[in-house]
Motif scaffolding. Sequence first.
Motif, short mmCIF file in Angstrom:
data_model
loop_
_atom_site.label_atom_id
_atom_site.label_comp_id
_atom_site.label_asym_id
_atom_site.label_seq_id
_atom_site.Cartn_x
_atom_site.Cartn_y
_atom_site.Cartn_z
N GLN A 1 0.71 -1.31 0.00
CA GLN A 1 -0.02 -0.18 0.36
C GLN A 1 1.05 1.56 0.13
OE1 GLN A 1 -3.18 -0.10 -0.56
NE2 GLN A 1 -2.96 2.31 -1.28
N LYS A 2 1.89 1.63 0.66
CA LYS A 2 2.98 2.29 1.25
C LYS A 2 3.59 2.86 -1.11
CE LYS A 2 7.21 3.93 3.09
NZ LYS A 2 8.48 3.37 3.93
N ARG A 3 4.06 1.14 -0.95
CA ARG A 3 4.93 2.07 -2.70
C ARG A 3 2.95 2.13 -4.01
NH1 ARG A 3 7.76 -3.99 -2.61
NH2 ARG A 3 9.41 -3.27 -1.74
N LEU A 4 2.35 1.98 -3.85
CA LEU A 4 1.22 2.41 -4.18
C LEU A 4 0.76 3.72 -3.96
CD1 LEU A 4 -2.13 -0.47 -4.67
CD2 LEU A 4 -0.52 0.10 -6.01
N ASP A 5 0.62 4.32 -3.05
CA ASP A 5 0.59 5.59 -2.78
C ASP A 5 1.45 6.70 -3.06
OD1 ASP A 5 -1.34 4.70 -0.63
OD2 ASP A 5 -0.79 4.62 1.08
N PHE B 1 2.79 10.90 -9.60
CA PHE B 1 1.68 11.06 -11.01
C PHE B 1 1.47 12.46 -10.27
CE2 PHE B 1 -2.14 11.17 -12.38
CZ PHE B 1 -1.98 11.21 -13.97
N LYS B 2 0.15 13.16 -8.80
CA LYS B 2 0.07 14.05 -9.12
C LYS B 2 1.20 15.15 -8.53
CE LYS B 2 -3.93 11.81 -5.76
NZ LYS B 2 -4.63 11.58 -5.09
N GLU C 1 2.56 7.58 -18.21
CA GLU C 1 2.31 5.90 -18.59
C GLU C 1 3.48 5.31 -18.30
OE1 GLU C 1 5.42 4.06 -22.34
OE2 GLU C 1 4.86 6.44 -22.32
N PHE C 2 3.85 6.34 -17.35
CA PHE C 2 4.88 5.69 -16.03
C PHE C 2 4.00 4.62 -15.28
CE2 PHE C 2 8.76 6.33 -18.48
CZ PHE C 2 9.43 6.13 -17.80
N ARG C 3 3.27 6.01 -14.67
CA ARG C 3 2.12 6.17 -13.32
C ARG C 3 1.63 4.38 -13.59
NH1 ARG C 3 -4.16 8.07 -12.70
NH2 ARG C 3 -4.40 6.92 -10.74
#
Length: 316
Positions: free
Chosen positions: A182-186, A192-193, A200-202
């Motif tokens: 979850q930390k990596r996804l955040d 990205f934001k 694309e990389f996101r």
Amino acid sequence: KGSPLQHTRPLQRRSMLATRMLSLSGVTAALGLLLCHSAGAVSLLAEQRASGASSLAIRRAEQRAAEEQEAEDTRFWASEWGALETELLHIRAAALEANATAAASQAKSTNTSAQSPAARHRSKSPLAGLKLNLNPKTPADLAPTLAMLKGLYEDGKERISKLNVREKDSKRKFEDKQALHQKRLDEIESRFKNGTLSAEFRTNETRDENRIWNYWERVRERQHKQFHTSLKIQHATLDKVKTMIDMYEKTIAGKADKNQVAKQLAKVGGGGLPEVVLLQDAHRAAAKFCDEALAEVRSQEAVLLELGSQGRRSNF
């Protein structure tokens, strides 16, 4: 004094020069902005490539960790199923051979020439080397088998305790993996934001992270299933062994149910030690249970081998 036209021309030249200078300044500014934008784009691209390389390194590290965990799980459960299989074979052999010996003694069939080829050439008993009296004449003759059963019972309790400790540890490690996922996804969303990660990389990094997480979920699912199945068989085995221990202790102490003994004597037509005859029902029930449990254990061993084979072929 000169004509008015002579005075106007220098002014026009200065005006044209100023206009050209303004135009040149605008072009220079535009080029500057373009260069800044290009430098920013190059910097962002370089940062994203570095991020991609870092993600690749993370995936490779996770793959190695997953492979090591899977190999350790395979070794552990192969050992557990093997130990449980041995325990069930001992209980089954004790029950079957005790009943077979008692039946042979009651029928007084001691002529080896009358034995079937299968009986003369049967495989080595799991009880070979154990000093058990499978043809007891007195309750005291049951003591060695009782001691063996108590040993199996204690081994079973210890194995259950170790299984519970391992399951607790596996659950904790899985929860740590979940928090890291979850930390990596955040972090991906945050980058990205704030504009430091392109769409694309996101997408690529989110896909790769979820792929790693899905693998760990499958590892945990296999761990829990193996634990649950093993625990179920272990508890059932302990129940059967405890029943046999109680029967042996009552028989040795002369506290067996006499009415049940009488019924058993009527079934077998008399003969043999009355208290010992009572054990034959318990032996038959134990042998039947062991046959069923052994089938499930061997099925789980086959599943484990197949899962290990699939794990070696899988990749992220």
